[in-house]
Write a protein that holds these residues in place. Sequence first.
Motif, PDB file in Angstrom:
ATOM      1  N   LEU A  53       5.325  -1.270  12.165  1.00  0.00           N
ATOM      2  CA  LEU A  53       6.681  -1.108  11.647  1.00  0.00           C
ATOM      3  C   LEU A  53       7.403  -2.443  11.513  1.00  0.00           C
ATOM      4  O   LEU A  53       8.105  -2.678  10.524  1.00  0.00           O
ATOM      5  CB  LEU A  53       7.493  -0.170  12.545  1.00  0.00           C
ATOM      6  CG  LEU A  53       7.047   1.281  12.594  1.00  0.00           C
ATOM      7  CD1 LEU A  53       7.911   2.059  13.582  1.00  0.00           C
ATOM      8  CD2 LEU A  53       7.088   1.922  11.216  1.00  0.00           C
ATOM      9  N   SER A  54       7.221  -3.293  12.492  1.00  0.00           N
ATOM     10  CA  SER A  54       7.850  -4.612  12.450  1.00  0.00           C
ATOM     11  C   SER A  54       7.341  -5.424  11.259  1.00  0.00           C
ATOM     12  O   SER A  54       8.132  -6.024  10.522  1.00  0.00           O
ATOM     13  CB  SER A  54       7.581  -5.345  13.763  1.00  0.00           C
ATOM     14  OG  SER A  54       8.136  -6.629  13.729  1.00  0.00           O
ATOM     15  N   ALA A  55       6.035  -5.432  11.063  1.00  0.00           N
ATOM     16  CA  ALA A  55       5.447  -6.180   9.948  1.00  0.00           C
ATOM     17  C   ALA A  55       5.893  -5.621   8.604  1.00  0.00           C
ATOM     18  O   ALA A  55       6.065  -6.366   7.639  1.00  0.00           O
ATOM     19  CB  ALA A  55       3.926  -6.164  10.047  1.00  0.00           C
ATOM     20  N   ALA A  56       6.101  -4.304   8.546  1.00  0.00           N
ATOM     21  CA  ALA A  56       6.537  -3.657   7.306  1.00  0.00           C
ATOM     22  C   ALA A  56       8.046  -3.747   7.113  1.00  0.00           C
ATOM     23  O   ALA A  56       8.567  -3.331   6.084  1.00  0.00           O
ATOM     24  CB  ALA A  56       6.103  -2.198   7.302  1.00  0.00           C
ATOM     25  N   PHE A  69       6.968   0.948   1.477  1.00  0.00           N
ATOM     26  CA  PHE A  69       6.204   1.237   2.685  1.00  0.00           C
ATOM     27  C   PHE A  69       4.832   1.798   2.322  1.00  0.00           C
ATOM     28  O   PHE A  69       3.829   1.453   2.940  1.00  0.00           O
ATOM     29  CB  PHE A  69       6.957   2.189   3.616  1.00  0.00           C
ATOM     30  CG  PHE A  69       6.227   2.408   4.921  1.00  0.00           C
ATOM     31  CD1 PHE A  69       6.076   1.371   5.825  1.00  0.00           C
ATOM     32  CD2 PHE A  69       5.665   3.639   5.222  1.00  0.00           C
ATOM     33  CE1 PHE A  69       5.381   1.556   7.019  1.00  0.00           C
ATOM     34  CE2 PHE A  69       4.978   3.831   6.406  1.00  0.00           C
ATOM     35  CZ  PHE A  69       4.838   2.789   7.310  1.00  0.00           C
ATOM     36  N   SER A  70       4.784   2.644   1.314  1.00  0.00           N
ATOM     37  CA  SER A  70       3.491   3.183   0.866  1.00  0.00           C
ATOM     38  C   SER A  70       2.573   2.055   0.396  1.00  0.00           C
ATOM     39  O   SER A  70       1.368   2.067   0.662  1.00  0.00           O
ATOM     40  CB  SER A  70       3.683   4.205  -0.253  1.00  0.00           C
ATOM     41  OG  SER A  70       3.278   5.469   0.172  1.00  0.00           O
ATOM     42  N   GLU A  71       3.131   1.081  -0.293  1.00  0.00           N
ATOM     43  CA  GLU A  71       2.344  -0.075  -0.733  1.00  0.00           C
ATOM     44  C   GLU A  71       1.839  -0.872   0.466  1.00  0.00           C
ATOM     45  O   GLU A  71       0.710  -1.347   0.483  1.00  0.00           O
ATOM     46  CB  GLU A  71       3.162  -0.972  -1.668  1.00  0.00           C
ATOM     47  CG  GLU A  71       3.227  -0.459  -3.084  1.00  0.00           C
ATOM     48  CD  GLU A  71       1.843  -0.335  -3.722  1.00  0.00           C
ATOM     49  OE1 GLU A  71       1.018  -1.266  -3.607  1.00  0.00           O
ATOM     50  OE2 GLU A  71       1.582   0.723  -4.313  1.00  0.00           O
ATOM     51  N   PHE A  72       2.699  -1.031   1.458  1.00  0.00           N
ATOM     52  CA  PHE A  72       2.308  -1.725   2.684  1.00  0.00           C
ATOM     53  C   PHE A  72       1.145  -0.988   3.353  1.00  0.00           C
ATOM     54  O   PHE A  72       0.171  -1.606   3.770  1.00  0.00           O
ATOM     55  CB  PHE A  72       3.511  -1.817   3.635  1.00  0.00           C
ATOM     56  CG  PHE A  72       3.207  -2.543   4.903  1.00  0.00           C
ATOM     57  CD1 PHE A  72       3.339  -3.914   4.985  1.00  0.00           C
ATOM     58  CD2 PHE A  72       2.774  -1.842   6.024  1.00  0.00           C
ATOM     59  CE1 PHE A  72       3.045  -4.593   6.158  1.00  0.00           C
ATOM     60  CE2 PHE A  72       2.470  -2.510   7.199  1.00  0.00           C
ATOM     61  CZ  PHE A  72       2.610  -3.887   7.270  1.00  0.00           C
ATOM     62  N   VAL A  73       1.260   0.330   3.438  1.00  0.00           N
ATOM     63  CA  VAL A  73       0.196   1.143   4.033  1.00  0.00           C
ATOM     64  C   VAL A  73      -1.108   0.949   3.265  1.00  0.00           C
ATOM     65  O   VAL A  73      -2.172   0.778   3.867  1.00  0.00           O
ATOM     66  CB  VAL A  73       0.609   2.637   4.073  1.00  0.00           C
ATOM     67  CG1 VAL A  73      -0.579   3.548   4.357  1.00  0.00           C
ATOM     68  CG2 VAL A  73       1.715   2.854   5.098  1.00  0.00           C
ATOM     69  N   LYS A  74      -1.031   0.929   1.957  1.00  0.00           N
ATOM     70  CA  LYS A  74      -2.232   0.751   1.137  1.00  0.00           C
ATOM     71  C   LYS A  74      -2.907  -0.592   1.423  1.00  0.00           C
ATOM     72  O   LYS A  74      -4.129  -0.683   1.477  1.00  0.00           O
ATOM     73  CB  LYS A  74      -1.866   0.866  -0.340  1.00  0.00           C
ATOM     74  CG  LYS A  74      -3.060   0.829  -1.252  1.00  0.00           C
ATOM     75  CD  LYS A  74      -2.663   1.080  -2.678  1.00  0.00           C
ATOM     76  CE  LYS A  74      -3.903   1.113  -3.561  1.00  0.00           C
ATOM     77  NZ  LYS A  74      -3.576   1.527  -4.921  1.00  0.00           N
ATOM     78  N   ARG A  75      -2.113  -1.635   1.624  1.00  0.00           N
ATOM     79  CA  ARG A  75      -2.659  -2.976   1.848  1.00  0.00           C
ATOM     80  C   ARG A  75      -3.169  -3.195   3.272  1.00  0.00           C
ATOM     81  O   ARG A  75      -4.066  -4.008   3.484  1.00  0.00           O
ATOM     82  CB  ARG A  75      -1.607  -4.039   1.541  1.00  0.00           C
ATOM     83  CG  ARG A  75      -1.312  -4.219   0.072  1.00  0.00           C
ATOM     84  CD  ARG A  75      -0.450  -5.444  -0.213  1.00  0.00           C
ATOM     85  NE  ARG A  75       0.689  -5.606   0.665  1.00  0.00           N
ATOM     86  CZ  ARG A  75       1.901  -5.086   0.455  1.00  0.00           C
ATOM     87  NH1 ARG A  75       2.130  -4.353  -0.614  1.00  0.00           N
ATOM     88  NH2 ARG A  75       2.881  -5.301   1.318  1.00  0.00           N
ATOM     89  N   HIS A  76      -2.600  -2.494   4.251  1.00  0.00           N
ATOM     90  CA  HIS A  76      -2.882  -2.806   5.656  1.00  0.00           C
ATOM     91  C   HIS A  76      -3.510  -1.671   6.459  1.00  0.00           C
ATOM     92  O   HIS A  76      -3.592  -1.779   7.693  1.00  0.00           O
ATOM     93  CB  HIS A  76      -1.605  -3.274   6.351  1.00  0.00           C
ATOM     94  CG  HIS A  76      -1.064  -4.537   5.774  1.00  0.00           C
ATOM     95  ND1 HIS A  76      -1.614  -5.768   6.041  1.00  0.00           N
ATOM     96  CD2 HIS A  76      -0.049  -4.751   4.907  1.00  0.00           C
ATOM     97  CE1 HIS A  76      -0.936  -6.701   5.382  1.00  0.00           C
ATOM     98  NE2 HIS A  76       0.013  -6.110   4.681  1.00  0.00           N
ATOM     99  N   THR A  77      -3.915  -0.612   5.771  1.00  0.00           N
ATOM    100  CA  THR A  77      -4.577   0.496   6.462  1.00  0.00           C
ATOM    101  C   THR A  77      -5.754   0.964   5.614  1.00  0.00           C
ATOM    102  O   THR A  77      -5.968   0.456   4.514  1.00  0.00           O
ATOM    103  CB  THR A  77      -3.627   1.691   6.687  1.00  0.00           C
ATOM    104  OG1 THR A  77      -3.436   2.399   5.463  1.00  0.00           O
ATOM    105  CG2 THR A  77      -2.279   1.255   7.265  1.00  0.00           C
TER     106      THR A  77
END
Length: 100
Positions: A53-56, A69-77
Amino acid sequence: MDDNLQTGRRKKLDKIKDDLFYATGETNVPVAHLMSRHFILENTDFDSWENLLSAARVGSENDLEKPDFSEFVKRHTRFEDWEAMLIHSANQYSLRREAE
Protein backbone atom coordinates in the motif's frame (compact mmCIF):
# COMPACT_ATOMS: atom_id res chain seq x y z
CA MET A 1 -14.92 7.99 -13.64
CA ASP A 2 -17.96 6.83 -15.57
CA ASP A 3 -20.92 6.13 -13.23
CA ASN A 4 -21.72 2.87 -15.06
CA LEU A 5 -18.16 1.64 -14.58
CA GLN A 6 -18.27 2.63 -10.93
CA THR A 7 -21.60 0.82 -10.48
CA GLY A 8 -20.23 -2.27 -12.24
CA ARG A 9 -17.19 -2.38 -9.97
CA ARG A 10 -19.33 -1.93 -6.88
CA LYS A 11 -21.56 -4.84 -7.97
CA LYS A 12 -18.49 -7.06 -8.48
CA LEU A 13 -17.13 -6.15 -5.06
CA ASP A 14 -20.52 -6.79 -3.48
CA LYS A 15 -20.58 -10.23 -5.13
CA ILE A 16 -17.13 -11.02 -3.74
CA LYS A 17 -18.35 -10.03 -0.26
CA ASP A 18 -21.51 -12.13 -0.68
CA ASP A 19 -19.50 -15.15 -1.80
CA LEU A 20 -17.11 -14.70 1.11
CA PHE A 21 -20.04 -14.49 3.53
CA TYR A 22 -21.53 -17.66 2.04
CA ALA A 23 -18.20 -19.50 2.37
CA THR A 24 -17.19 -18.32 5.83
CA GLY A 25 -20.29 -16.90 7.50
CA GLU A 26 -18.37 -13.68 8.15
CA THR A 27 -19.65 -10.26 7.17
CA ASN A 28 -17.50 -7.27 6.28
CA VAL A 29 -14.14 -9.01 6.28
CA PRO A 30 -11.51 -6.25 6.06
CA VAL A 31 -9.32 -6.31 2.98
CA ALA A 32 -6.28 -6.44 5.25
CA HIS A 33 -7.47 -9.84 6.56
CA LEU A 34 -7.65 -11.16 3.01
CA MET A 35 -4.10 -10.05 2.32
CA SER A 36 -2.23 -12.35 4.67
CA ARG A 37 1.53 -12.12 4.90
CA HIS A 38 1.83 -15.50 3.18
CA PHE A 39 -0.45 -14.38 0.35
CA ILE A 40 1.52 -11.16 -0.18
CA LEU A 41 4.90 -12.91 -0.07
CA GLU A 42 3.75 -15.58 -2.51
CA ASN A 43 2.02 -13.30 -5.02
CA THR A 44 3.63 -9.85 -4.97
CA ASP A 45 6.95 -8.03 -5.00
CA PHE A 46 6.40 -7.03 -1.35
CA ASP A 47 6.79 -8.55 2.09
CA SER A 48 3.61 -7.10 3.60
CA TRP A 49 0.26 -5.59 2.67
CA GLU A 50 1.29 -2.36 4.38
CA ASN A 51 4.45 -2.08 2.26
CA LEU A 52 2.47 -2.75 -0.91
CA LEU A 53 0.00 0.00 0.00
CA SER A 54 2.81 2.39 0.83
CA ALA A 55 4.57 1.75 -2.48
CA ALA A 56 1.28 2.21 -4.34
CA ARG A 57 0.64 5.44 -2.42
CA VAL A 58 -2.74 4.27 -1.22
CA GLY A 59 -4.13 6.70 1.31
CA SER A 60 -7.55 5.17 1.87
CA GLU A 61 -9.58 2.14 0.89
CA ASN A 62 -11.23 4.26 -1.83
CA ASP A 63 -7.87 4.39 -3.62
CA LEU A 64 -8.06 0.63 -4.14
CA GLU A 65 -10.79 1.15 -6.72
CA LYS A 66 -8.82 3.61 -8.83
CA PRO A 67 -7.42 2.50 -12.20
CA ASP A 68 -3.92 3.52 -11.06
CA PHE A 69 -4.01 0.91 -8.32
CA SER A 70 -5.05 -1.80 -10.77
CA GLU A 71 -2.09 -0.84 -12.96
CA PHE A 72 0.19 -1.02 -9.94
CA VAL A 73 -1.16 -4.49 -9.14
CA LYS A 74 -0.52 -5.59 -12.72
CA ARG A 75 3.11 -4.42 -12.55
CA HIS A 76 3.96 -5.71 -9.06
CA THR A 77 1.93 -8.88 -8.58
CA ARG A 78 1.09 -12.01 -10.51
CA PHE A 79 -2.44 -10.69 -11.17
CA GLU A 80 -3.82 -8.77 -14.13
CA ASP A 81 -5.69 -6.27 -11.95
CA TRP A 82 -6.95 -5.49 -8.45
CA GLU A 83 -10.19 -7.40 -8.95
CA ALA A 84 -8.33 -10.63 -9.84
CA MET A 85 -6.05 -10.21 -6.82
CA LEU A 86 -9.02 -9.59 -4.52
CA ILE A 87 -10.92 -12.62 -5.81
CA HIS A 88 -7.89 -14.88 -5.40
CA SER A 89 -7.18 -13.60 -1.90
CA ALA A 90 -10.85 -14.07 -0.90
CA ASN A 91 -10.71 -17.66 -2.17
CA GLN A 92 -7.51 -18.31 -0.22
CA TYR A 93 -9.05 -16.75 2.90
CA SER A 94 -12.10 -18.99 2.56
CA LEU A 95 -9.91 -22.07 2.26
CA ARG A 96 -7.91 -21.06 5.35
CA ARG A 97 -11.11 -20.51 7.34
CA GLU A 98 -12.51 -23.89 6.28
CA ALA A 99 -9.31 -25.60 7.41
CA GLU A 100 -9.51 -24.06 10.90
